[in-house]
Design a protein around this motif. Sequence first.
Motif, PDB file in Angstrom:
ATOM      1  N   ALA A 100       0.829  -1.203   0.000  1.00 10.26           N
ATOM      2  CA  ALA A 100       0.000   0.000   0.000  1.00 10.26           C
ATOM      3  C   ALA A 100       0.868   1.261   0.000  1.00 10.26           C
ATOM      4  O   ALA A 100       0.550   2.242  -0.682  1.00 10.26           O
ATOM      5  N   LEU A 101       1.969   1.237   0.747  1.00 14.09           N
ATOM      6  CA  LEU A 101       2.859   2.395   0.803  1.00 14.09           C
ATOM      7  C   LEU A 101       3.570   2.623  -0.524  1.00 14.09           C
ATOM      8  O   LEU A 101       3.899   3.761  -0.876  1.00 14.09           O
ATOM      9  N   LEU A 102       3.824   1.541  -1.261  1.00 12.81           N
ATOM     10  CA  LEU A 102       4.517   1.646  -2.545  1.00 12.81           C
ATOM     11  C   LEU A 102       3.566   1.881  -3.712  1.00 12.81           C
ATOM     12  O   LEU A 102       4.010   2.154  -4.827  1.00 12.81           O
ATOM     13  N   ALA A 103       2.264   1.728  -3.500  1.00 12.86           N
ATOM     14  CA  ALA A 103       1.275   1.779  -4.587  1.00 12.86           C
ATOM     15  C   ALA A 103       1.365   3.098  -5.356  1.00 12.86           C
ATOM     16  O   ALA A 103       1.618   4.155  -4.767  1.00 12.86           O
ATOM     17  N   PRO A 104       1.158   3.018  -6.700  1.00 13.50           N
ATOM     18  CA  PRO A 104       0.859   1.816  -7.480  1.00 13.50           C
ATOM     19  C   PRO A 104       2.114   0.999  -7.744  1.00 13.50           C
ATOM     20  O   PRO A 104       3.197   1.550  -7.920  1.00 13.50           O
ATOM     21  N   VAL A 365     -10.224 -11.260 -12.495  1.00 15.79           N
ATOM     22  CA  VAL A 365     -10.898 -10.067 -13.023  1.00 15.79           C
ATOM     23  C   VAL A 365      -9.897  -8.932 -13.206  1.00 15.79           C
ATOM     24  O   VAL A 365      -9.908  -8.221 -14.222  1.00 15.79           O
ATOM     25  N   ALA A 366      -9.000  -8.743 -12.238  1.00 15.52           N
ATOM     26  CA  ALA A 366      -8.011  -7.666 -12.319  1.00 15.52           C
ATOM     27  C   ALA A 366      -7.126  -7.817 -13.550  1.00 15.52           C
ATOM     28  O   ALA A 366      -6.688  -6.823 -14.139  1.00 15.52           O
ATOM     29  N   CYS A 367      -6.873  -9.049 -13.953  1.00 14.19           N
ATOM     30  CA  CYS A 367      -5.968  -9.293 -15.080  1.00 14.19           C
ATOM     31  C   CYS A 367      -6.629  -9.093 -16.442  1.00 14.19           C
ATOM     32  O   CYS A 367      -5.953  -9.187 -17.471  1.00 14.19           O
ATOM     33  N   THR A 368      -7.922  -8.807 -16.461  1.00 11.63           N
ATOM     34  CA  THR A 368      -8.571  -8.435 -17.720  1.00 11.63           C
ATOM     35  C   THR A 368      -8.300  -6.971 -18.059  1.00 11.63           C
ATOM     36  O   THR A 368      -8.678  -6.506 -19.139  1.00 11.63           O
ATOM     37  N   SER A 369      -7.655  -6.232 -17.163  1.00 10.31           N
ATOM     38  CA  SER A 369      -7.528  -4.778 -17.302  1.00 10.31           C
ATOM     39  C   SER A 369      -6.893  -4.316 -18.611  1.00 10.31           C
ATOM     40  O   SER A 369      -7.304  -3.277 -19.148  1.00 10.31           O
ATOM     41  N   LEU A 374      -8.165  -0.515 -18.709  1.00  9.34           N
ATOM     42  CA  LEU A 374      -7.549  -0.114 -17.445  1.00  9.34           C
ATOM     43  C   LEU A 374      -6.037  -0.320 -17.519  1.00  9.34           C
ATOM     44  O   LEU A 374      -5.454  -0.271 -18.583  1.00  9.34           O
ATOM     45  N   LYS A 375      -5.393  -0.565 -16.385  1.00  6.46           N
ATOM     46  CA  LYS A 375      -3.938  -0.622 -16.286  1.00  6.46           C
ATOM     47  C   LYS A 375      -3.331  -1.666 -17.224  1.00  6.46           C
ATOM     48  O   LYS A 375      -3.956  -2.688 -17.536  1.00  6.46           O
ATOM     49  N   THR A 376      -2.106  -1.390 -17.641  1.00  9.30           N
ATOM     50  CA  THR A 376      -1.360  -2.369 -18.433  1.00  9.30           C
ATOM     51  C   THR A 376      -0.261  -3.024 -17.619  1.00  9.30           C
ATOM     52  O   THR A 376       0.259  -4.071 -18.013  1.00  9.30           O
ATOM     53  N   LEU A 475      -7.867   7.112  -5.693  1.00 16.61           N
ATOM     54  CA  LEU A 475      -8.119   5.707  -6.010  1.00 16.61           C
ATOM     55  C   LEU A 475      -7.431   5.316  -7.312  1.00 16.61           C
ATOM     56  O   LEU A 475      -6.826   4.244  -7.417  1.00 16.61           O
ATOM     57  N   GLU A 476      -7.502   6.170  -8.308  1.00 16.74           N
ATOM     58  CA  GLU A 476      -6.841   5.890  -9.588  1.00 16.74           C
ATOM     59  C   GLU A 476      -5.329   5.800  -9.403  1.00 16.74           C
ATOM     60  O   GLU A 476      -4.669   4.922  -9.971  1.00 16.74           O
ATOM     61  N   ARG A 477      -4.782   6.713  -8.626  1.00 17.07           N
ATOM     62  CA  ARG A 477      -3.323   6.715  -8.418  1.00 17.07           C
ATOM     63  C   ARG A 477      -2.858   5.469  -7.693  1.00 17.07           C
ATOM     64  O   ARG A 477      -1.723   5.022  -7.870  1.00 17.07           O
ATOM     65  N   ALA A 478      -3.724   4.875  -6.869  1.00 14.51           N
ATOM     66  CA  ALA A 478      -3.339   3.697  -6.096  1.00 14.51           C
ATOM     67  C   ALA A 478      -3.333   2.423  -6.931  1.00 14.51           C
ATOM     68  O   ALA A 478      -2.577   1.492  -6.631  1.00 14.51           O
ATOM     69  N   PHE A 479      -4.161   2.377  -7.979  1.00 15.55           N
ATOM     70  CA  PHE A 479      -4.335   1.115  -8.692  1.00 15.55           C
ATOM     71  C   PHE A 479      -3.951   1.155 -10.168  1.00 15.55           C
ATOM     72  O   PHE A 479      -3.664   0.108 -10.752  1.00 15.55           O
ATOM     73  N   LEU A 480      -3.950   2.317 -10.785  1.00 14.75           N
ATOM     74  CA  LEU A 480      -3.723   2.373 -12.229  1.00 14.75           C
ATOM     75  C   LEU A 480      -2.276   2.746 -12.526  1.00 14.75           C
ATOM     76  O   LEU A 480      -1.795   3.799 -12.107  1.00 14.75           O
TER      77      LEU A 480
END
Length: 495
Positions: A100-104, A365-369, A374-376, A475-480
């Motif tokens: 979480a501290l290193l995210a994304p 599901v996350a790997c369909t991004s 969504l993210k690559t 939220l976008e910065r944490a996951f994308l």
Amino acid sequence: MTSGLRRGGGLAGAIRSRLWPPETATHARVHDGLTVFAPMWAVAMLFSLADNPSTFIGRDGPALFLVGWTAVLAAVALVIRPRLTWLLGLLAAALILRYALLAPVASNNKTITLFMNTGILLVLAQAAWSQAEPRRELVYQHLRVIARGLLAVMYFYGIFHKINTDFLDPNVSCAVMLYAPLARPFGLDGNLFGRYLAIYSTFIIEAIAIAALYWRRWFAVGLILALVFHYIIPISAYSWYMDFSCLVFALYALTMPPEAQRDFYRSVAGPLRRVRGWFGNAALPLAGGLLVAAAWVSAMIVATDYPERPLRMFYHSTFIMVWAMFGAVASVLMTRAALEHLPYRGAAQPRQPLWLHLIPLALFVACTSPYIGLKTESSINMFSNLHTEGGETNHLLFARPPYLFGYKDDVVEILDSSHPYLLHLKARNERMVLYALKDVLRRYREHWVTYRLNGLVEEEVTHASFPAFEQPSLLERAFLIFKTVDVRRPKVCTH
């Protein structure tokens, strides 16, 4: 281990009987499934933590410094005392917090680790709440379901993302990039047959691995192929793959049938008891420290012939040698245990709660991004040659990516900038999705960029040029997180 393997006279037999003593009631008493998994998971986490050495000297801030060292100490303690269940929970919690501290986080390995550590915490919490007995057996059975599911998802996308024109091209395929360093000493790196073999064997091995995960009778076939495959990958030195291979070994140690796992445990427990009898509980950390030190000295001796190489390369080489030794022992002993149960004729394990499958499903599901816009990064598409940006793809099953989100619609070409990173992309003729550029400008608000988008040039754009509603949210910065866009065709292997 069978009694036949223990037989033997003379000096060899005496040594074997000392290191691998006959099965005793003590062995049966101390063994459970978590006793095998916990130390192997701890070692995998140490390989993962070693990939970011700057965090351990405070360069990345006090929070990562404290969390990182907590994870290291918990991992070392878990290797020494694998039956302390709370240490497994502490290690999992520390690594989730660190993520979480290193995210994304771009690393696919650390993403798979995140899902497994989340599963560990949930299962431990559920076991504590239910107060079921024996508690460790319940945790073991539940974690087996999660581990098997994560391996299946990993292998599925290991195949699916690679079904593209460029992975199948022997001139640019990522399979060839891994094959070439291993074949070069033999003069075979340019061999066309070898290149095609590297490409198609990837699909075959990973397909067998998926099938064997759920075909108990022939589990050993998939396990052995996977052990060989994952043992070799880090030795190619193409990237930091020791943590990935070691976490796969740990997940296999958890999912192999209990009888095979018990044999694997016995092959390790006897020698370790002897060593502990001589040196006490400090024996394992001391042995690990000596192993790393010996590998480092070896790397530095070799370095005298290559003084121009960066220090990071010698650091990487050190851990490759550590993996080469640790992985060899682990793969041989796991293979030996698996072969003793081939074909497997044991009873089926009891059915487990359906909610356990939600964790592998979430990863699936996350790997369909990459396909839904969504993210690559961090979607198990490493070394796949896949591209899905700008409404285009080289995947053979899609004419166009079926975007549900628009993050990758706009791809910008950098023309000029005050930021060195953006100038570096310009020099390499690499592009960015517009969202990623906005995030760079958010982090470096004093800088500007001139870019071309859809034929139009936008000059000296800064963070303030975009309205607030277009700025990346928390939220976008944490996951994308997005790869830079390589416009060369065929697409070369980047990672």
